[in-house]
Design a protein around this motif. Structure first.
Motif, PDB file in Angstrom:
ATOM      1  N   GLU A   1       0.828  -1.210   0.000  1.00 30.77           N
ATOM      2  CA  GLU A   1       0.000   0.000   0.000  1.00 30.77           C
ATOM      3  C   GLU A   1       0.860   1.257   0.000  1.00 30.77           C
ATOM      4  OE1 GLU A   1      -3.302   0.357  -0.427  1.00 30.77           O
ATOM      5  OE2 GLU A   1      -3.431  -1.811  -0.709  1.00 30.77           O
ATOM      6  N   ALA A   2       2.011   1.200   0.672  1.00 27.25           N
ATOM      7  CA  ALA A   2       2.916   2.355   0.655  1.00 27.25           C
ATOM      8  C   ALA A   2       3.453   2.585  -0.756  1.00 27.25           C
ATOM      9  CB  ALA A   2       4.062   2.140   1.631  1.00 27.25           C
ATOM     10  N   LEU A   3       3.777   1.505  -1.477  1.00 24.09           N
ATOM     11  CA  LEU A   3       4.221   1.647  -2.872  1.00 24.09           C
ATOM     12  C   LEU A   3       3.097   2.208  -3.748  1.00 24.09           C
ATOM     13  CD1 LEU A   3       6.268  -1.670  -3.310  1.00 24.09           C
ATOM     14  CD2 LEU A   3       7.175   0.659  -3.097  1.00 24.09           C
ATOM     15  N   THR A   4       1.865   1.793  -3.446  1.00 23.90           N
ATOM     16  CA  THR A   4       0.717   2.338  -4.175  1.00 23.90           C
ATOM     17  C   THR A   4       0.578   3.824  -3.893  1.00 23.90           C
ATOM     18  OG1 THR A   4      -0.396   0.208  -4.057  1.00 23.90           O
ATOM     19  CG2 THR A   4      -1.779   2.109  -4.550  1.00 23.90           C
ATOM     20  N   ALA A   5       0.783   4.224  -2.655  1.00 24.36           N
ATOM     21  CA  ALA A   5       0.683   5.640  -2.287  1.00 24.36           C
ATOM     22  C   ALA A   5       1.761   6.468  -2.979  1.00 24.36           C
ATOM     23  CB  ALA A   5       0.786   5.790  -0.776  1.00 24.36           C
ATOM     24  N   LEU A   6       2.876   5.831  -3.368  1.00 26.52           N
ATOM     25  CA  LEU A   6       3.940   6.550  -4.073  1.00 26.52           C
ATOM     26  C   LEU A   6       3.607   6.753  -5.555  1.00 26.52           C
ATOM     27  CD1 LEU A   6       7.118   4.895  -2.507  1.00 26.52           C
ATOM     28  CD2 LEU A   6       6.208   7.177  -2.046  1.00 26.52           C
TER      29      LEU A   6
END
Length: 166
Positions: free
Chosen positions: A81-86
């Protein structure tokens, strides 16, 4: 008078009341046997208590490992999810996390394979098992047909300095 009663100090009666050496040795052996049995029983009791505590502790560590393993899913979801937020698409983020986990699994498998290759076979045990039929054949005292191997410095050799092959 049919019966006579002796009064006074007969020295032989005092000597006959003392136990013989055989009786004393037998009594000492019985006492030693009782002492050894008591010590063994005490050791069993202590070990049983320690084993129960160790089992409970091992179970607690196992439960902690299971909970930690299940909680790792949430860590990997959070990373994805953090990679998605990036700004990465969601499927790419999860694919990256999956690839990372595959790399970790491959590294763990290679380390495990390397450690398994380092395992040595129990050569001395195998050799002694091969000789077991010969050992079980009773020889007359003093009529040994072969030399007994000698262990020195962790090496096994026969008396005539030949290596002891497996």
């Amino acid at each position: 008078m049919a019966h006579s009663v002796t009064t006074g100090g007969d020295d032989r009666s005092a000597g006959a009341a003392e136990p013989s050496i055989g009786t004393l040795v037998q009594s000492a052996m019985a006492d030693v046997s009782t002492l050894v049995r008591s010590e063994i029983e005490l050791a069993k009791t202590e070990i049983t208590g320690s084993a129960k505590k160790a089992a409970i502790g091992g179970g607690a560590f196992g439960a902690a490992a299971v909970v930690l393993g299940f909680s790792s899913f949430f860590l990997f979801i959070a990373i994805a999810e953090a990679l998605t937020a990036l700004g990465l698409p969601r499927w790419v983020s999860y694919l990256i996390v999956w690839a990372l986990l595959v790399v970790v699994a491959v590294i763990a498998a290679l380390v495990g394979k390397k450690m398994i290759k380092k395992i040595e076979k129990p050569e001395r045990t195998i050799e002694s098992l091969r000789e077991l039929p010969d050992v079980m054949h009773r020889e007359a005292p003093g009529a040994r047909h072969r030399d007994v191997p000698v262990v020195s410095g962790g090496k096994v050799a026969l008396h005539d300095k030949q290596p002891y092959s497996v």
